[in-house]
Scaffold this motif. Structure first.
Motif, PDB file in Angstrom:
ATOM      1  N   ALA A 225       2.747  -1.553   4.119  1.00 26.47           N
ATOM      2  CA  ALA A 225       2.210  -0.229   3.827  1.00 26.47           C
ATOM      3  C   ALA A 225       3.267   0.804   4.160  1.00 26.47           C
ATOM      4  CB  ALA A 225       0.941   0.038   4.636  1.00 26.47           C
TER       5      ALA A 225
ATOM      6  N   TRP B 288       0.848  -1.203   0.000  1.00 29.22           N
ATOM      7  CA  TRP B 288       0.000   0.000   0.000  1.00 29.22           C
ATOM      8  C   TRP B 288       0.879   1.247   0.000  1.00 29.22           C
ATOM      9  CZ3 TRP B 288      -5.030   0.553  -0.884  1.00 29.22           C
ATOM     10  CH2 TRP B 288      -5.880  -0.529  -0.670  1.00 29.22           C
TER      11      TRP B 288
ATOM     12  N   VAL C 112      -8.251  -0.294   4.763  1.00 35.44           N
ATOM     13  CA  VAL C 112      -7.001  -0.670   4.101  1.00 35.44           C
ATOM     14  C   VAL C 112      -6.538  -2.038   4.602  1.00 35.44           C
ATOM     15  CG1 VAL C 112      -4.534  -0.119   3.934  1.00 35.44           C
ATOM     16  CG2 VAL C 112      -6.248   1.669   3.565  1.00 35.44           C
TER      17      VAL C 112
END
Length: 594
Positions: free
Chosen positions: A198, A166, A188
């Motif tokens: 991420a 991400w 998310v």
């Protein structure tokens, strides 16, 4: 920092005196004033452990909050081009509530000529600005991009993918706190694969706490430029490498089968198409690519609009099959002007794609009077079916598949004499109204249609319940709709019915064609009770049996996107369709009602 100039009404950005793009909505810059590309590489690419994280993976999925100028994705593509292994594919999902134009992105990315091919392919296929999902081809990179033009929470809820990495790149939490709320970060996490990483430029306390609450392990790392720190986060678990089908058998040689073959080959599948010679629409000299218009603007309207936009994009790479561009939707019913006006202002379509036209101007164009309320579908197409099918389907096996069976962990296809025709890991039924031969419970309703054509000069393409469109050397008009009729014989009476329908929209043209020699062709369309297509797993069947059908009279508009959606389902990769729209297509919707 200088005060930004006033933005244009259509743009969410302004250009500062130092040349940097800045958000007119949030007052933040799109990328670092020090070196945006270097920051992207340090914060997002290195922060997600790329390229190491994708090694040994046949598919890798990257999600992004904040598409902006496309810089992060261009940098990712540049790295992917250099470091990917043979056979690997990249899927990118990005979210942008306020998209910029291609020209604005080109100005921003021009600062880094070293991005070269990566920036070029992104700009050459720059996504639109209509509300919804946009599937973007990235040829030469074994990659696709799905851009969600909508609010971040809506987009995350609509996506069916699971990201391996991400890029959290919204504007500053102080200026755009909505992008960094705990609910967003939880979404998310819910859309993350085991072991997903991420990365973000911010170390704001709310972001750290939100990621931790969502289940990420969060660590601070040295920042880029003037930023002392940045964040890296990882979800629990280890990445899973799931086995995927390699061989696909497609049963049906019409537009559904051809579109399925194109989409599956693009995803790396080995495809064999079986065609028994009964392709539903391939024999007509022309076909319309127009969406079903829905003034209500709900999910059905969104499905039609997204399929239409994707079809137009796909046909652009096959210009030799396009006969004409632009279709006039004439007003013939009392409420048509009101409906057309509602469609013209829907944000489901790109600006300028659906435009109300002055009746006198259209009358001059068509050479006969028309009523007020004409909708000009500027991107609509007339295509040549045979060329489309030949290009997409490729060589087909001329055989009739009498039955399919799941045996010894593979699908086997048998002919009428019970001879084995092929083995495959997955099978798609794309045989139109003939689906019931292999799927007796298919919720298909047959509708016979006969179209008529002549070699007389053609006007501009027009639709009005019926239609009249140019062919390569004349005009095609029609078509009849007779439910439950399976006959494919050509009937002179139906040519006359088509002339009568033509007279309701274009009486002058109908009068000119009344004594012309006419040719016709009849075929049986496949429709469903709720007038929505079928694209998904066959209910109550062993794994690996799918259907693409029920396209009705809009196969050339619906098939490209729906085939891509079904290819994603077969391979268990992200679909180009939002969940609410893919739910409309599920074949199980009929069995669940029962």
């Amino acid at each position: 920092m200088s005060d930004p100039a006033a933005p244009s009404p259509a743009s969410p950005l302004v250009w500062r005196d130092d040349g940097l793009p800045q958000s007119a909505l949030y007052g933040d810059v799109y990328f670092s004033s020090a070196d945006g590309l270097a920051e992207t590489r340090a914060v997002f690419l290195a922060g997600c452990d790329l390229p190491a994280a994708w090694r040994g993976r046949d598919r890798f999925v990257v999600g992004e909050l904040g598409f902006g100028t496309g810089l992060n994705i261009a940098a990712l593509l540049d790295l992917w081009r250099r470091e990917r292994a043979e056979g690997q594919r990249l899927h990118v999902f990005s979210i942008e509530a306020h998209p910029i134009t291609r020209d604005e992105a080109a100005r921003a990315l021009a600062v880094w000529p070293e991005l070269g091919e990566a920036a070029g392919v992104l700009l050459d296929h720059w996504p639109g600005r209509a509300r919804g999902f946009h599937r973007v081809d990235l040829p030469g990179f074994d990659a696709t991009l799905d851009l969600a033009v909508m609010d971040v929470e809506e987009a995350l809820a609509a996506w069916d993918g699971a990201a391996d990495a991400w890029f959290l790149d919204g504007f500053s939490p102080a200026l755009n706190p909505a992008m960094w709320r705990e609910e967003v970060l939880a979404a998310v996490a819910a859309r993350s694969a085991p072991g997903a990483r991420a990365a973000t430029f911010t170390v704001a306390g709310a972001v750290r706490r939100g990621l931790a609450a969502a289940g990420f392990q969060v660590d601070k790392r040295p920042g880029f430029g003037r930023k002392k720190e940045r964040l890296e986060a990882v979800t629990p678990g280890q990445p899973r490498v799931a086995p995927r089908p390699r061989r696909l058998a497609v049963i049906g040689g019409g537009i559904a089968g051809a579109a399925m073959a194109r989409a599956a080959r693009a995803e790396g599948l080995e495809v064999t198409v079986f065609d028994d010679g009964e392709a539903p629409a391939s024999g007509n000299p022309a076909a319309l690519v127009t969406p079903a218009l829905d003034a209500g603007g709900g999910p059905r309207a969104a499905l039609a609009a997204q399929a239409f936009a994707r079809a137009v994009t796909v046909y652009a790479s096959l210009p030799e099959a396009v006969i004409a561009r632009g279709v006039l939707k004439l007003a013939v019913a009392l409420r048509d002007p009101e409906r057309h006006a509602a469609v013209a202002v829907q944000d489901l379509f790109e600006p300028g794609v659906m435009v109300l036209r002055d009746a006198d101007d259209v009358a001059a164009q068509l050479g006969e009077p028309v009523a007020a309320g004409v909708l000009d579908m500027a991107d609509a197409l007339v295509v040549e079916p045979a060329r489309v099918i030949q290009a997409w389907r490729g060589p087909a096996t001329p055989a009739r598949v009498a039955r399919v069976a799941r045996e010894d962990e593979v699908w086997r296809l048998y002919g009428p004499d019970d001879r084995l025709l092929a083995e495959a890991d997955a099978v798609v039924l794309a045989g139109g109204a003939g689906q019931a031969r292999l799927w007796p419970a298919a919720p298909i309703r047959p509708v016979r249609g006969q179209a008529t054509w002549t070699d007389q000069p053609a006007p501009s393409a027009a639709a009005f319940g019926a239609y009249a469109v140019p062919t390569r050397d004349g005009v095609l008009f029609g078509a009849t709709h007779d439910r439950g009729d399976l006959g494919t014989d050509v009937r002179e009476a139906d040519d006359r019915r088509n002339l009568q329908a033509l007279a309701k929209g274009l009486p002058g043209l109908a009068a000119r064609l009344s004594d012309a020699p006419l040719r016709g062709r009849a075929a049986v369309r496949a429709t469903t009770a709720d007038h929505l297509p079928l694209a998904g797993a066959v209910p109550d069947a062993p794994d690996g049996l799918f259907v693409l059908g029920g396209l009705g009279g809009r196969g050339f508009c619906l098939a490209p996107l729906l085939a891509e959606h079904l290819a994603a389902r077969i391979l268990d990769v992200p679909s180009p369709l939002p969940n609410a729209l893919s739910d409309l297509l599920e074949p199980a919707r009929f069995s669940s009602r029962a």
